[in-house]
Design a protein around this motif. Structure first.
Motif, mmCIF file in Angstrom:
data_model
loop_
_atom_site.group_PDB
_atom_site.id
_atom_site.type_symbol
_atom_site.label_atom_id
_atom_site.label_comp_id
_atom_site.label_asym_id
_atom_site.label_seq_id
_atom_site.Cartn_x
_atom_site.Cartn_y
_atom_site.Cartn_z
ATOM 1 N N LYS A 254 -4.702 6.600 -2.737
ATOM 2 C CA LYS A 254 -4.350 5.327 -2.098
ATOM 3 C C LYS A 254 -4.262 4.252 -3.159
ATOM 4 O O LYS A 254 -5.215 3.983 -3.878
ATOM 5 C CB LYS A 254 -5.408 4.937 -1.056
ATOM 6 C CG LYS A 254 -5.499 5.922 0.090
ATOM 7 C CD LYS A 254 -6.571 5.532 1.059
ATOM 8 C CE LYS A 254 -6.687 6.564 2.184
ATOM 9 N NZ LYS A 254 -7.739 6.219 3.136
ATOM 10 N N SER B 164 0.835 -1.199 0.000
ATOM 11 C CA SER B 164 0.000 0.000 0.000
ATOM 12 C C SER B 164 0.869 1.247 0.000
ATOM 13 O O SER B 164 1.832 1.337 0.754
ATOM 14 C CB SER B 164 -0.903 -0.005 1.239
ATOM 15 O OG SER B 164 -1.640 1.186 1.307
ATOM 16 N N GLU C 62 0.180 5.520 0.009
ATOM 17 C CA GLU C 62 -0.748 6.651 0.049
ATOM 18 C C GLU C 62 0.039 7.915 -0.281
ATOM 19 O O GLU C 62 1.046 8.199 0.350
ATOM 20 C CB GLU C 62 -1.381 6.773 1.432
ATOM 21 C CG GLU C 62 -2.377 7.910 1.531
ATOM 22 C CD GLU C 62 -3.028 7.984 2.897
ATOM 23 O OE1 GLU C 62 -2.797 8.992 3.601
ATOM 24 O OE2 GLU C 62 -3.755 7.046 3.252
ATOM 25 N N THR D 57 -3.406 0.235 -3.717
ATOM 26 C CA THR D 57 -3.267 -1.006 -2.956
ATOM 27 C C THR D 57 -3.399 -2.239 -3.845
ATOM 28 O O THR D 57 -4.064 -2.213 -4.884
ATOM 29 C CB THR D 57 -4.348 -1.133 -1.862
ATOM 30 O OG1 THR D 57 -5.627 -1.072 -2.460
ATOM 31 C CG2 THR D 57 -4.209 -0.069 -0.803
#
Length: 194
Positions: free
Chosen positions: A188, A106, A108, A190
């Motif tokens: 974000k 992940s 961000e 992911t």
């Protein structure tokens, strides 16, 4: 009489030195006992956290290895959230890799506010650069080529969904979420192994 006073004084000095030495040794023993206890508790909690996990859930170690692979040496570790914070091309990235039952990657991105964040080509290029840099191969290049589906969510965020090129690889793509938060555009990215 004088001799008795000298002996008494010598006895008192000897006694006080012995008492200080004993207190000092007791303090050392207490300090060692405390550090032994802390390390035993840490070992015990590590064993508990790893006992049922399929993947490595030591986020700090796994994330450090990921950043080392990418050639990123300068970052700050946030122990409260188990995330690395990286300054990258004028933006702040918060990222991690690892997990117990799902192995998550992940990133961000916190960047300047983009008024037309869903279609801004500069923002899409920025997101693409980060996706490519951090090895999100299913997202890399598809952003600038427009090969994604845009989904508007109820919470005023936008989700960019991508077709899975290899459904057999057991990677689940969470897509790219774009939202506005505290006068910033937050992105974000992911994906995770199931």
């Amino acid at each position: 009489m004088r001799q008795t006073i000298y002996y008494l004084l010598l006895f008192i000095i000897t006694l006080s030195c012995t008492e200080k030495k004993t207190q000092s040794n007791n303090n050392k023993i207490n300090k060692n006992s405390k550090s032994d206890t802390v390390s035993k508790v840490e070992e015990s909690s590590k064993e508990k956290s790893n006992s049922d996990c399929i993947f490595d859930d030591n986020y700090k170690v796994v994330t450090k290895e990921w950043l080392d692979e990418l050639g990123i040496k300068k970052y700050v570790w946030d122990p409260k959230n188990n995330r690395a914070i990286v300054a990258y091309n004028g933006d702040t990235l918060t990222l991690y890799q690892g997990g117990c039952y799902h192995f998550v990657s992940s990133v961000e991105i916190s960047t300047a506010l983009y008024p037309n964040k869903e279609t801004d080509s500069t923002l899409l290029k920025k997101i693409n650069d980060v996706a490519c840099k951090f090895k999100f191969d299913n997202y890399c290049q598809k952003l600038v080529e427009g090969k994604f589906k845009r989904v508007d969510n109820d919470d005023a965020s936008v989700l960019l969904e991508f077709e899975d090129d290899d459904p057999e690889d057991n990677i689940i793509y969470g897509g790219i979420q774009i939202l506005e938060k505290e006068k910033k555009t937050i992105v974000k990215i992911t994906e995770y192994y199931n």
